[in-house]
Design a protein around this motif. Structure first.
Motif, PDB file in Angstrom:
ATOM      1  N   GLU A   1      13.137 -17.834 -23.495  1.00 11.69           N
ATOM      2  CA  GLU A   1      11.705 -17.600 -23.292  1.00 11.69           C
ATOM      3  C   GLU A   1      11.486 -16.327 -22.475  1.00 11.69           C
ATOM      4  OE1 GLU A   1       7.597 -18.486 -23.532  1.00 11.69           O
ATOM      5  OE2 GLU A   1       9.219 -19.632 -24.456  1.00 11.69           O
TER       6      GLU A   1
ATOM      7  N   LEU B   1      -0.212 -22.835 -22.200  1.00  8.37           N
ATOM      8  CA  LEU B   1       0.982 -22.533 -21.400  1.00  8.37           C
ATOM      9  C   LEU B   1       1.547 -21.159 -21.739  1.00  8.37           C
ATOM     10  CD1 LEU B   1       2.703 -26.029 -21.446  1.00  8.37           C
ATOM     11  CD2 LEU B   1       1.705 -24.873 -19.462  1.00  8.37           C
ATOM     12  N   GLN B   2       1.501 -20.804 -23.019  1.00  7.35           N
ATOM     13  CA  GLN B   2       1.991 -19.471 -23.398  1.00  7.35           C
ATOM     14  C   GLN B   2       1.152 -18.384 -22.750  1.00  7.35           C
ATOM     15  OE1 GLN B   2       4.849 -18.809 -25.077  1.00  7.35           O
ATOM     16  NE2 GLN B   2       4.439 -16.712 -24.443  1.00  7.35           N
TER      17      GLN B   2
ATOM     18  N   VAL C   1       2.221 -18.254 -19.066  1.00  8.35           N
ATOM     19  CA  VAL C   1       3.547 -17.650 -18.936  1.00  8.35           C
ATOM     20  C   VAL C   1       3.468 -16.148 -19.185  1.00  8.35           C
ATOM     21  CG1 VAL C   1       5.843 -17.514 -20.011  1.00  8.35           C
ATOM     22  CG2 VAL C   1       4.871 -19.728 -19.444  1.00  8.35           C
TER      23      VAL C   1
ATOM     24  N   SER D   1      -1.693 -27.317 -25.783  1.00  8.92           N
ATOM     25  CA  SER D   1      -0.897 -27.136 -24.568  1.00  8.92           C
ATOM     26  C   SER D   1       0.021 -25.935 -24.692  1.00  8.92           C
ATOM     27  CB  SER D   1      -0.078 -28.385 -24.277  1.00  8.92           C
ATOM     28  OG  SER D   1      -0.915 -29.487 -24.074  1.00  8.92           O
ATOM     29  N   ASN D   2       0.629 -25.779 -25.849  1.00  6.37           N
ATOM     30  CA  ASN D   2       1.522 -24.649 -26.086  1.00  6.37           C
ATOM     31  C   ASN D   2       0.753 -23.334 -25.969  1.00  6.37           C
ATOM     32  OD1 ASN D   2       3.837 -23.192 -26.746  1.00  6.37           O
ATOM     33  ND2 ASN D   2       3.459 -23.354 -28.937  1.00  6.37           N
TER      34      ASN D   2
ATOM     35  N   CYS E   1       8.897 -24.153 -16.519  1.00  4.78           N
ATOM     36  CA  CYS E   1       7.774 -25.103 -16.439  1.00  4.78           C
ATOM     37  C   CYS E   1       7.131 -25.279 -17.804  1.00  4.78           C
ATOM     38  CB  CYS E   1       6.742 -24.632 -15.423  1.00  4.78           C
ATOM     39  SG  CYS E   1       7.280 -24.823 -13.719  1.00  4.78           S
ATOM     40  N   LYS E   2       6.938 -24.179 -18.505  1.00  3.45           N
ATOM     41  CA  LYS E   2       6.352 -24.275 -19.847  1.00  3.45           C
ATOM     42  C   LYS E   2       7.247 -25.110 -20.760  1.00  3.45           C
ATOM     43  CE  LYS E   2       5.626 -21.876 -24.096  1.00  3.45           C
ATOM     44  NZ  LYS E   2       6.191 -20.868 -24.934  1.00  3.45           N
TER      45      LYS E   2
ATOM     46  N   LEU F   1       6.275 -28.816 -22.407  1.00  2.00           N
ATOM     47  CA  LEU F   1       6.275 -28.998 -23.860  1.00  2.00           C
ATOM     48  C   LEU F   1       7.323 -30.005 -24.299  1.00  2.00           C
ATOM     49  CD1 LEU F   1       5.684 -25.337 -25.099  1.00  2.00           C
ATOM     50  CD2 LEU F   1       4.035 -27.227 -24.968  1.00  2.00           C
TER      51      LEU F   1
END
Length: 186
Positions: free
Chosen positions: A106, A10-11, A14, A6-7, A81-82, A86
């Protein structure tokens, strides 16, 4: 394993969408117009990638001087959102203040990493594809950051040390931001 996947995903989102929002904000701040020299293709990609979030925000958030607040807030919301997803996946108790602060860091890290990437790619393209549209685009983006260093550094003929000095300055900023983040969030 789900958290790590997921990280990663999502990264990537983003970086692509949040980064595009930051590029739009940056371009307005430095009055960069992609209409010149065939930059329409790149600007159309940026617009199609970000209009879905920026246009509704623009109705409520007008620009403040040269600062495109809608683009900046859009990038921040994407980063939030990220962080929120997380945080949820980690199962940690929700701390709204920490999530909001982590979103700011971030965004800062995304910007600094983007500067490093743009400078590196611009350097490489200057050797091999100095006439490409993408090189023109990156030159337009990096020039406002490189010019102050060019004004201070001594002229060395064909060698331009300003990208190296900018990269060192950005890496120093990354170290400072990481230390501030650890101090505030620990």
């Amino acid at each position: 394993m789900i958290f790590q996947i997921s990280n990663l995903l999502l990264q990537a989102l983003v970086t692509i969408i949040g980064g595009a929002c930051l590029i739009r904000c940056y371009m307005q701040f430095f009055h960069i117009n992609l209409g010149r020299a065939g930059g329409y293709q790149i600007s159309s990609y940026l617009l199609s990638l970000t209009n879905w979030i920026i246009l509704p925000l623009r109705k409520a958030l007008p620009s403040v001087g040269r600062l495109d607040t809608a683009s900046l807030v859009a990038a921040y919301l994407i980063a939030l959102c990220k962080i929120g997803v997380l945080w949820f996946l980690s199962g940690a108790p929700l701390a709204v203040g920490s999530v909001l602060l982590m979103g700011i860091f971030e965004l800062i890290n995304l910007f600094l990493s983007g500067v490093i990437g743009a400078v590196f790619i611009s350097i490489i393209l200057s050797w091999f594809a100095a006439t490409s549209i993408f090189y023109y685009f990156l030159s337009e983006l990096t020039e406002p950051l490189l010019q102050p260093f060019r004004n201070v550094l001594p002229k060395m003929g064909m060698i331009d040390l300003s990208p190296l000095v900018l990269l060192l300055a950005v890496q120093i900023l990354q170290v400072v931001v990481a230390n501030v983040q650890m101090a505030l969030l620990s």
